[in-house]
Design a protein around this motif. Structure first.
Motif, PDB file in Angstrom:
ATOM      1  N   PHE A  61       0.829  -1.211   0.000  1.00  0.00           N
ATOM      2  CA  PHE A  61       0.000   0.000   0.000  1.00  0.00           C
ATOM      3  C   PHE A  61       0.861   1.258   0.000  1.00  0.00           C
ATOM      4  O   PHE A  61       0.601   2.198  -0.772  1.00  0.00           O
ATOM      5  N   LEU A  62       1.900   1.285   0.831  1.00  0.00           N
ATOM      6  CA  LEU A  62       2.772   2.464   0.862  1.00  0.00           C
ATOM      7  C   LEU A  62       3.539   2.613  -0.452  1.00  0.00           C
ATOM      8  O   LEU A  62       3.753   3.735  -0.922  1.00  0.00           O
ATOM      9  N   SER A  63       3.942   1.508  -1.056  1.00  0.00           N
ATOM     10  CA  SER A  63       4.633   1.594  -2.345  1.00  0.00           C
ATOM     11  C   SER A  63       3.729   2.150  -3.429  1.00  0.00           C
ATOM     12  O   SER A  63       4.189   2.848  -4.342  1.00  0.00           O
ATOM     13  N   SER A  64       2.425   1.831  -3.325  1.00  0.00           N
ATOM     14  CA  SER A  64       1.491   2.351  -4.322  1.00  0.00           C
ATOM     15  C   SER A  64       1.255   3.844  -4.173  1.00  0.00           C
ATOM     16  O   SER A  64       0.770   4.491  -5.112  1.00  0.00           O
ATOM     17  N   LEU A  65       1.596   4.415  -3.018  1.00  0.00           N
ATOM     18  CA  LEU A  65       1.417   5.849  -2.790  1.00  0.00           C
ATOM     19  C   LEU A  65       2.696   6.656  -2.986  1.00  0.00           C
ATOM     20  O   LEU A  65       2.645   7.883  -3.018  1.00  0.00           O
ATOM     21  N   ARG A  66       3.835   5.989  -3.094  1.00  0.00           N
ATOM     22  CA  ARG A  66       5.109   6.693  -3.219  1.00  0.00           C
ATOM     23  C   ARG A  66       5.435   6.993  -4.680  1.00  0.00           C
ATOM     24  O   ARG A  66       5.003   6.256  -5.577  1.00  0.00           O
ATOM     25  N   PRO A  67       6.195   8.046  -4.939  1.00  0.00           N
ATOM     26  CA  PRO A  67       6.655   8.302  -6.316  1.00  0.00           C
ATOM     27  C   PRO A  67       7.564   7.176  -6.800  1.00  0.00           C
ATOM     28  O   PRO A  67       8.210   6.483  -6.015  1.00  0.00           O
ATOM     29  N   GLU A  68       7.600   7.018  -8.097  1.00  0.00           N
ATOM     30  CA  GLU A  68       8.376   5.917  -8.668  1.00  0.00           C
ATOM     31  C   GLU A  68       9.862   6.057  -8.359  1.00  0.00           C
ATOM     32  O   GLU A  68      10.556   5.052  -8.134  1.00  0.00           O
ATOM     33  N   GLY A  69      10.358   7.280  -8.323  1.00  0.00           N
ATOM     34  CA  GLY A  69      11.769   7.482  -8.003  1.00  0.00           C
ATOM     35  C   GLY A  69      12.112   7.041  -6.591  1.00  0.00           C
ATOM     36  O   GLY A  69      13.166   6.443  -6.345  1.00  0.00           O
ATOM     37  N   VAL A 260      -3.573 -11.474 -15.191  1.00  0.00           N
ATOM     38  CA  VAL A 260      -2.813 -11.631 -16.437  1.00  0.00           C
ATOM     39  C   VAL A 260      -2.288 -10.285 -16.912  1.00  0.00           C
ATOM     40  O   VAL A 260      -1.157 -10.182 -17.410  1.00  0.00           O
ATOM     41  N   ALA A 261      -3.084  -9.233 -16.762  1.00  0.00           N
ATOM     42  CA  ALA A 261      -2.631  -7.907 -17.191  1.00  0.00           C
ATOM     43  C   ALA A 261      -1.437  -7.434 -16.366  1.00  0.00           C
ATOM     44  O   ALA A 261      -0.478  -6.860 -16.908  1.00  0.00           O
ATOM     45  N   LEU A 262      -1.458  -7.662 -15.055  1.00  0.00           N
ATOM     46  CA  LEU A 262      -0.317  -7.283 -14.227  1.00  0.00           C
ATOM     47  C   LEU A 262       0.912  -8.112 -14.561  1.00  0.00           C
ATOM     48  O   LEU A 262       2.040  -7.594 -14.570  1.00  0.00           O
ATOM     49  N   GLN A 263       0.705  -9.394 -14.850  1.00  0.00           N
ATOM     50  CA  GLN A 263       1.839 -10.228 -15.239  1.00  0.00           C
ATOM     51  C   GLN A 263       2.449  -9.749 -16.553  1.00  0.00           C
ATOM     52  O   GLN A 263       3.669  -9.750 -16.727  1.00  0.00           O
ATOM     53  N   SER A 264       1.598  -9.310 -17.464  1.00  0.00           N
ATOM     54  CA  SER A 264       2.097  -8.777 -18.729  1.00  0.00           C
ATOM     55  C   SER A 264       2.851  -7.463 -18.509  1.00  0.00           C
ATOM     56  O   SER A 264       3.903  -7.225 -19.125  1.00  0.00           O
ATOM     57  N   GLN A 265       2.332  -6.612 -17.630  1.00  0.00           N
ATOM     58  CA  GLN A 265       3.023  -5.355 -17.327  1.00  0.00           C
ATOM     59  C   GLN A 265       4.379  -5.620 -16.676  1.00  0.00           C
ATOM     60  O   GLN A 265       5.369  -4.953 -16.980  1.00  0.00           O
ATOM     61  N   MET A 266       4.418  -6.606 -15.786  1.00  0.00           N
ATOM     62  CA  MET A 266       5.685  -6.919 -15.118  1.00  0.00           C
ATOM     63  C   MET A 266       6.701  -7.480 -16.096  1.00  0.00           C
ATOM     64  O   MET A 266       7.901  -7.220 -15.986  1.00  0.00           O
ATOM     65  N   ARG A 267       6.241  -8.236 -17.071  1.00  0.00           N
ATOM     66  CA  ARG A 267       7.160  -8.799 -18.053  1.00  0.00           C
ATOM     67  C   ARG A 267       7.711  -7.723 -18.988  1.00  0.00           C
ATOM     68  O   ARG A 267       8.873  -7.762 -19.384  1.00  0.00           O
ATOM     69  N   GLY A 270       9.365  -4.274 -16.002  1.00  0.00           N
ATOM     70  CA  GLY A 270       9.612  -4.881 -14.699  1.00  0.00           C
ATOM     71  C   GLY A 270       9.871  -3.863 -13.601  1.00  0.00           C
ATOM     72  O   GLY A 270       9.619  -4.137 -12.432  1.00  0.00           O
ATOM     73  N   SER A 271      10.408  -2.692 -13.924  1.00  0.00           N
ATOM     74  CA  SER A 271      10.719  -1.688 -12.906  1.00  0.00           C
ATOM     75  C   SER A 271       9.628  -0.639 -12.738  1.00  0.00           C
ATOM     76  O   SER A 271       9.814   0.319 -11.991  1.00  0.00           O
ATOM     77  N   ASN A 272       8.500  -0.804 -13.416  1.00  0.00           N
ATOM     78  CA  ASN A 272       7.436   0.190 -13.349  1.00  0.00           C
ATOM     79  C   ASN A 272       6.573  -0.065 -12.118  1.00  0.00           C
ATOM     80  O   ASN A 272       5.417  -0.487 -12.194  1.00  0.00           O
ATOM     81  N   ILE A 273       7.155   0.200 -10.940  1.00  0.00           N
ATOM     82  CA  ILE A 273       6.444  -0.042  -9.690  1.00  0.00           C
ATOM     83  C   ILE A 273       5.271   0.918  -9.543  1.00  0.00           C
ATOM     84  O   ILE A 273       4.280   0.609  -8.891  1.00  0.00           O
ATOM     85  N   GLY A 274       5.353   2.081 -10.168  1.00  0.00           N
ATOM     86  CA  GLY A 274       4.279   3.061 -10.048  1.00  0.00           C
ATOM     87  C   GLY A 274       2.956   2.558 -10.599  1.00  0.00           C
ATOM     88  O   GLY A 274       1.902   3.058 -10.196  1.00  0.00           O
ATOM     89  N   VAL A 275       2.971   1.594 -11.515  1.00  0.00           N
ATOM     90  CA  VAL A 275       1.737   1.015 -12.052  1.00  0.00           C
ATOM     91  C   VAL A 275       1.445  -0.338 -11.427  1.00  0.00           C
ATOM     92  O   VAL A 275       0.289  -0.665 -11.121  1.00  0.00           O
ATOM     93  N   LEU A 276       2.499  -1.118 -11.202  1.00  0.00           N
ATOM     94  CA  LEU A 276       2.300  -2.462 -10.671  1.00  0.00           C
ATOM     95  C   LEU A 276       1.808  -2.439  -9.224  1.00  0.00           C
ATOM     96  O   LEU A 276       0.934  -3.234  -8.850  1.00  0.00           O
ATOM     97  N   ALA A 277       2.338  -1.556  -8.396  1.00  0.00           N
ATOM     98  CA  ALA A 277       1.950  -1.541  -6.986  1.00  0.00           C
ATOM     99  C   ALA A 277       0.481  -1.174  -6.789  1.00  0.00           C
ATOM    100  O   ALA A 277      -0.237  -1.889  -6.080  1.00  0.00           O
ATOM    101  N   PRO A 278      -0.026  -0.088  -7.372  1.00  0.00           N
ATOM    102  CA  PRO A 278      -1.455   0.186  -7.185  1.00  0.00           C
ATOM    103  C   PRO A 278      -2.352  -0.864  -7.824  1.00  0.00           C
ATOM    104  O   PRO A 278      -3.420  -1.174  -7.299  1.00  0.00           O
ATOM    105  N   GLY A 279      -1.915  -1.435  -8.959  1.00  0.00           N
ATOM    106  CA  GLY A 279      -2.718  -2.489  -9.569  1.00  0.00           C
ATOM    107  C   GLY A 279      -2.781  -3.731  -8.700  1.00  0.00           C
ATOM    108  O   GLY A 279      -3.849  -4.343  -8.542  1.00  0.00           O
ATOM    109  N   ALA A 280      -1.658  -4.131  -8.128  1.00  0.00           N
ATOM    110  CA  ALA A 280      -1.642  -5.296  -7.245  1.00  0.00           C
ATOM    111  C   ALA A 280      -2.448  -5.039  -5.973  1.00  0.00           C
ATOM    112  O   ALA A 280      -3.165  -5.926  -5.486  1.00  0.00           O
TER     113      ALA A 280
END
Length: 308
Positions: A61-69, A260-267, A270-280
């Protein structure tokens, strides 16, 4: 003043009653301290277990609220040192991504109909196997029980070829039908055993009052089986919502769920935590909401049959 009583001649002398032995055991203060210590130990274990389970959720949850940097340079726990950097920008970017939003609604369109169909069909079949007499009832029920040992992986390729022949491969309908087919054996087995515990006298009294089978099923059996139905609905919903194997094979890009969409985004990123964290986190929140909404019925279903 009454005279003392004397024993009759020849009668055996009365034996003196022995003094009561002192009760052995812990003093009250020791017993109270022992109970308090045991209760404290249990509470500490429960708190530690809860922290172990909640820590990954809090980190996500905190990762989904933090900036990607910040996510790329420091750990999520550093958010407590500067809470002002937390924002909802990642969720704004998530909802702006049309692919993930469509995947979320595909997950809803797969999970909800599957759960409703499995619970509804299994309730009808469970009542029939428990209280209706028809030819081959026991043999058919044994076949249903035997299907419980069939792994899902065995049926993936044959069913995929069948769905491709009838035009269901790659669609939401095909994913729903697959989950319904493989969820029914356990659901029927569970509800049949639960409905069989209903007292026969209660059903016979309803029939004597003129109630038909459908009326008995809807007005008597379903209300009594509400804890089992709620437990089954929670398990089925969680199973389908978190599934990725079946959807990865049977759903194309337009029908893929959120997993499946999150798995595709991660593949791809892989470093786009700004999208993967809120989606997860979004995919995790919905099952939690469903579980806590039906928690009371779930506990009743788990405890059903444990006491007479």
């Amino acid at each position: 003043m009454s005279a003392p009583t004397t024993a009759a001649p020849g009668a055996p002398a009365a034996r003196p009653r022995p003094a009561a032995a002192p009760r052995r055991g812990r003093p009250p203060r020791t017993r109270r301290a022992s109970r308090l210590l045991g209760r404290t130990a249990v509470q500490c274990v429960l708190v530690l277990t809860a922290l172990v389970w909640i820590t990954p959720l809090a980190g996500l949850f905190l990762s989904s609220l933090r900036p990607e940097g910040d996510n790329a340079s420091t750990g999520w726990w550093t958010a407590f040192s500067d809470p002002s950097r937390l924002s909802l920008e990642n969720y704004t970017a998530l909802f702006a991504d049309g692919g993930l939003v469509d995947a979320f609604w595909n997950t809803v369109l797969i999970s909800v109909p599957t759960t409703v169909l499995v619970v509804g069909i299994a309730a009808l079949a469970g009542y029939a196997f428990a209280w209706l007499d028809f030819p081959g009832r026991d043999a058919i029920f044994l076949v249903v029980v035997g299907l419980l040992v069939v792994p899902v992986q065995i049926g993936l390729l044959p069913v995929a070829k069948l769905f491709g022949a009838v035009g269901l491969f790659g669609t939401v309908t095909g994913v729903v039908l697959f989950h319904v087919a493989y969820g029914l054996p356990f659901a029927v087995f569970l509800l049949r055993n639960y409905f069989a515990e209903i007292p026969r006298e209660m059903l016979e009294a309803a029939r004597m009052d003129g109630g038909g089978e459908w009326r008995i099923f809807t007005r008597l059996v379903l209300p009594l089986g509400r804890p089992a139905l709620a437990s089954l609905a929670i398990f089925q919903f969680l199973w389908v919502w978190n599934d990725m194997l079946v959807a990865l094979l049977f759903a194309d890009s337009s029908a893929q769920p959120l997993t499946v969409a999150l798995q595709s985004q991660m593949r791809q990123f892989g470093s786009n935590i700004g999208v993967l964290a809120p989606g997860a986190f979004l995919s995790l929140v919905v099952p939690l909401v469903v579980f806590f909404a039906f928690q009371r019925h779930f506990v009743q279903g788990v405890m059903a049959g444990s006491v007479k």
